[in-house]
Write a protein that holds these residues in place. Structure first.
Motif, PDB file in Angstrom:
ATOM      1  N   ALA B  85      31.334  40.477  40.800  1.00  0.00           N
ATOM      2  CA  ALA B  85      31.826  39.248  41.437  1.00  0.00           C
ATOM      3  C   ALA B  85      30.683  38.492  42.100  1.00  0.00           C
ATOM      4  O   ALA B  85      30.594  37.266  41.997  1.00  0.00           O
ATOM      5  N   GLY B  86      29.804  39.221  42.760  1.00  0.00           N
ATOM      6  CA  GLY B  86      28.672  38.574  43.398  1.00  0.00           C
ATOM      7  C   GLY B  86      27.794  37.869  42.379  1.00  0.00           C
ATOM      8  O   GLY B  86      27.323  36.748  42.596  1.00  0.00           O
ATOM      9  N   TRP B  87      27.579  38.539  41.275  1.00  0.00           N
ATOM     10  CA  TRP B  87      26.755  37.964  40.197  1.00  0.00           C
ATOM     11  C   TRP B  87      27.435  36.722  39.618  1.00  0.00           C
ATOM     12  O   TRP B  87      26.816  35.686  39.402  1.00  0.00           O
ATOM     13  N   LEU B  88      28.744  36.845  39.390  1.00  0.00           N
ATOM     14  CA  LEU B  88      29.491  35.738  38.794  1.00  0.00           C
ATOM     15  C   LEU B  88      29.485  34.516  39.716  1.00  0.00           C
ATOM     16  O   LEU B  88      29.266  33.375  39.269  1.00  0.00           O
ATOM     17  N   PHE B  89      29.697  34.757  40.991  1.00  0.00           N
ATOM     18  CA  PHE B  89      29.739  33.615  41.909  1.00  0.00           C
ATOM     19  C   PHE B  89      28.344  33.056  42.189  1.00  0.00           C
ATOM     20  O   PHE B  89      28.212  31.921  42.630  1.00  0.00           O
ATOM     21  N   ALA B 152      37.733  30.814  46.407  1.00  0.00           N
ATOM     22  CA  ALA B 152      37.935  32.027  45.608  1.00  0.00           C
ATOM     23  C   ALA B 152      38.862  33.019  46.310  1.00  0.00           C
ATOM     24  O   ALA B 152      39.308  33.981  45.694  1.00  0.00           O
ATOM     25  N   GLU B 153      39.114  32.777  47.571  1.00  0.00           N
ATOM     26  CA  GLU B 153      39.998  33.639  48.370  1.00  0.00           C
ATOM     27  C   GLU B 153      39.548  35.092  48.366  1.00  0.00           C
ATOM     28  O   GLU B 153      40.358  36.015  48.199  1.00  0.00           O
ATOM     29  N   LEU B 154      38.266  35.287  48.506  1.00  0.00           N
ATOM     30  CA  LEU B 154      37.741  36.647  48.555  1.00  0.00           C
ATOM     31  C   LEU B 154      37.833  37.182  49.974  1.00  0.00           C
ATOM     32  O   LEU B 154      37.637  36.442  50.945  1.00  0.00           O
ATOM     33  N   PRO B 155      38.113  38.452  50.121  1.00  0.00           N
ATOM     34  CA  PRO B 155      38.162  39.040  51.462  1.00  0.00           C
ATOM     35  C   PRO B 155      36.746  39.154  52.044  1.00  0.00           C
ATOM     36  O   PRO B 155      35.751  39.157  51.300  1.00  0.00           O
ATOM     37  N   TYR B 156      36.702  39.267  53.342  1.00  0.00           N
ATOM     38  CA  TYR B 156      35.395  39.357  54.002  1.00  0.00           C
ATOM     39  C   TYR B 156      34.588  40.543  53.480  1.00  0.00           C
ATOM     40  O   TYR B 156      33.358  40.468  53.373  1.00  0.00           O
ATOM     41  N   ALA B 161      29.829  42.286  50.748  1.00  0.00           N
ATOM     42  CA  ALA B 161      29.148  43.067  49.721  1.00  0.00           C
ATOM     43  C   ALA B 161      28.275  42.177  48.840  1.00  0.00           C
ATOM     44  O   ALA B 161      27.180  42.548  48.431  1.00  0.00           O
ATOM     45  N   MET B 162      28.768  40.993  48.570  1.00  0.00           N
ATOM     46  CA  MET B 162      27.998  40.043  47.742  1.00  0.00           C
ATOM     47  C   MET B 162      26.728  39.598  48.438  1.00  0.00           C
ATOM     48  O   MET B 162      25.676  39.464  47.820  1.00  0.00           O
ATOM     49  N   LEU B 163      26.875  39.320  49.712  1.00  0.00           N
ATOM     50  CA  LEU B 163      25.756  38.724  50.441  1.00  0.00           C
ATOM     51  C   LEU B 163      24.873  39.766  51.108  1.00  0.00           C
ATOM     52  O   LEU B 163      23.874  39.416  51.745  1.00  0.00           O
ATOM     53  N   GLY B 164      25.258  41.010  50.994  1.00  0.00           N
ATOM     54  CA  GLY B 164      24.476  42.063  51.633  1.00  0.00           C
ATOM     55  C   GLY B 164      24.605  42.029  53.147  1.00  0.00           C
ATOM     56  O   GLY B 164      23.648  42.310  53.874  1.00  0.00           O
TER      57      GLY B 164
END
Lengths: 276, 190
Positions: B85-89, B152-156, B161-164
């Protein structure tokens, strides 16, 4: 922080979410992109077309036409639209405002990458706003439909109809709502008559590049110039724009199953074209 | 652009053990057709992400398509250090950035094009316009964060996790952004 601040934060959050709310055409977009991806996964010998081509144009050609008209109406207050222009606007608006309990049939044809591309849609003008559409190059068109609760796509290679629940109920592109919105904005320009193919047409320039051309005899949309992101302009000929009565035969135009009576129905996958 | 099938066949993805998409990514590497499952999972989120950052519905649709085509074509390059997801976004973020670079101010564009539905038009009222204006004044990373959360309504946890970053850190950052918006945003309940 006060209670009022909390409340205001909630308003901000609510409005942020509203920006991304699902919309009535999302299922069709999802299916179209899915087919594009499926085509990449299982390329055909012939060249594929981009998603942009015709599909969107077809599904909302009526809306685009209505927008053109509506926007022109709005110039009355800002640009001094003449009474003659106002009369034209009135007639065109009447022609592109779908009556209830009909099926709006729109077909647009254009040339892109040297290929003739066609988009054709049938859509109920009243609930449940069932819809069927074809898009793409002649002989390579993708086919999609929504019946109000279920989305369908058809794979001609396997003669299979894929069905999946719709993520949102479809709605018709209500021209009255567009009228209200565009009246508030009003930036269109009536630039007189243009000759296309030897036929004089009313030409209406719209904000940010879209141009609509309307028949001088019956005020129906005939051409749309749609600027592309690469700087080119895609000219779409509106080959059909008509309201069909809700006869049994015409209802069948809304249904993929009715169009492909021998097709296999597959509900095991969410939707899309088979990827062998 | 023709897909590089051989690239998709590359083995040894190093997926994060906590990535909920690990199985689907592995399947898509082995059988490219399985990429559609990832697409189904993320289509609405990516479209929502783009809609928060770009107004023009036509461009939103094009960018969403572009994001998935790019992801499909580049899947072999996804090393799995972070989440899918992090890569995709990140692809979505780059696509938005590039779009705005090519067409500066396009997110403001009112070009009716061939696409806006009544709902879209309704959404673009004056208040929405003001909200978009305020969003554009935020820093790009703040816009990205907002779009991840409210588009995207992603949880915190997932955003973190995406942003480290820790979820609590993301929550604090988000709160600051919202506060910034709240101070300048007109409210009809005041």
């Amino acid at each position: 922080m006060t209670t009022n601040d909390d409340s205001n934060l909630q308003v901000v959050e609510r409005d942020l979410r509203a920006l991304a709310e699902p919309r009535s055409g999302d299922d069709l977009i999802r299916l179209a992109v899915r087919e594009q991806l499926a085509a990449k996964l299982c390329p055909r010998p012939r060249r594929r077309l981009s998603l942009r081509i015709v599909f969107r144009s077809a599904t909302v050609a009526a809306a685009a036409a209505a927008l053109a008209v509506v926007a022109l109406v709005a110039t009355n207050g800002t640009g001094g639209t003449s009474s003659a222009d106002a009369a034209i606007i009135h007639h065109v608006l009447r022609e592109v405002s779908p009556p209830a309990h009909k099926i709006l049939h729109v077909e647009v044809v254009g040339m892109q990458n040297g290929m003739t591309v066609v988009g054709e849609t049938w859509e109920q003008t009243s609930p449940p706003y069932a819809f069927r559409g074809l898009k793409g190059a002649v002989g390579q068109q993708g086919e999609f439909a929504v019946n109000g609760t279920t989305s369908f796509s058809y794979d001609p290679r396997t003669n299979t109809i894929y069905a999946s629940p719709s993520s949102s109920p479809p709605t018709f592109a209500d021209p009255l709502l567009q009228v209200r919105q565009e009246l508030a904005r009003g930036q269109a320009q009536d630039v007189g008559t243009a000759m296309i193919g030897g036929t004089p047409l009313y030409k209406i320039n719209l904000p940010h590049g879209l141009v609509g051309y309307f028949d001088e005899s019956n005020y129906l949309p005939r051409y749309l110039d749609d600027p592309q992101s690469d700087g080119t302009v895609l000219r779409l000929r509106v080959a059909a724009y008509e309201y069909l009565p809700m006869t049994r035969a015409n209802r069948a135009l809304l249904s993929i199953a009715a169009q492909h009576p021998g097709a296999r129905l597959d509900t095991s996958r969410s939707a899309g074209v088979a990827t062998k | 652009m023709v897909m590089d099938v051989t690239a998709l066949a590359h083995p040894t993805p190093r997926m994060s053990p906590v990535d909920p998409d690990a199985e689907l990514v592995a399947a898509a590497r082995a059988r490219p057709g399985e990429f559609l499952a990832l697409y189904d999972r993320y289509f609405t989120r990516v479209l929502g992400y783009v809609r928060v950052r770009i107004r023009n519905p036509t461009i939103c649709e094009d960018l969403t398509s572009q994001v998935f085509v790019t992801a499909l074509e580049q899947l072999a390059r996804f090393r799995g250090e972070g989440s899918f997801a992090g890569w995709l976004f990140q692809i979505a973020r780059n696509a938005v950035r590039d779009s705005l670079r090519v067409r500066p101010g396009e997110e403001l564009a009112e070009r009716p094009a061939l696409g806006p539905t009544p709902e879209e038009l309704l959404l673009e009222g004056e208040q929405t316009e003001e909200l978009r204006r305020l969003i554009r004044q935020l820093r790009p990373e703040q816009q990205h964060l907002l779009a991840l959360r409210y588009g995207a309504e992603l949880p915190y946890e997932e955003i973190g996790a995406m942003l480290g970053a820790a979820p609590a850190t993301v929550r604090v950052r988000m709160h600051r952004i919202l506060e910034e918006l709240r101070r300048r945003y007109p409210h009809d309940n005041e």
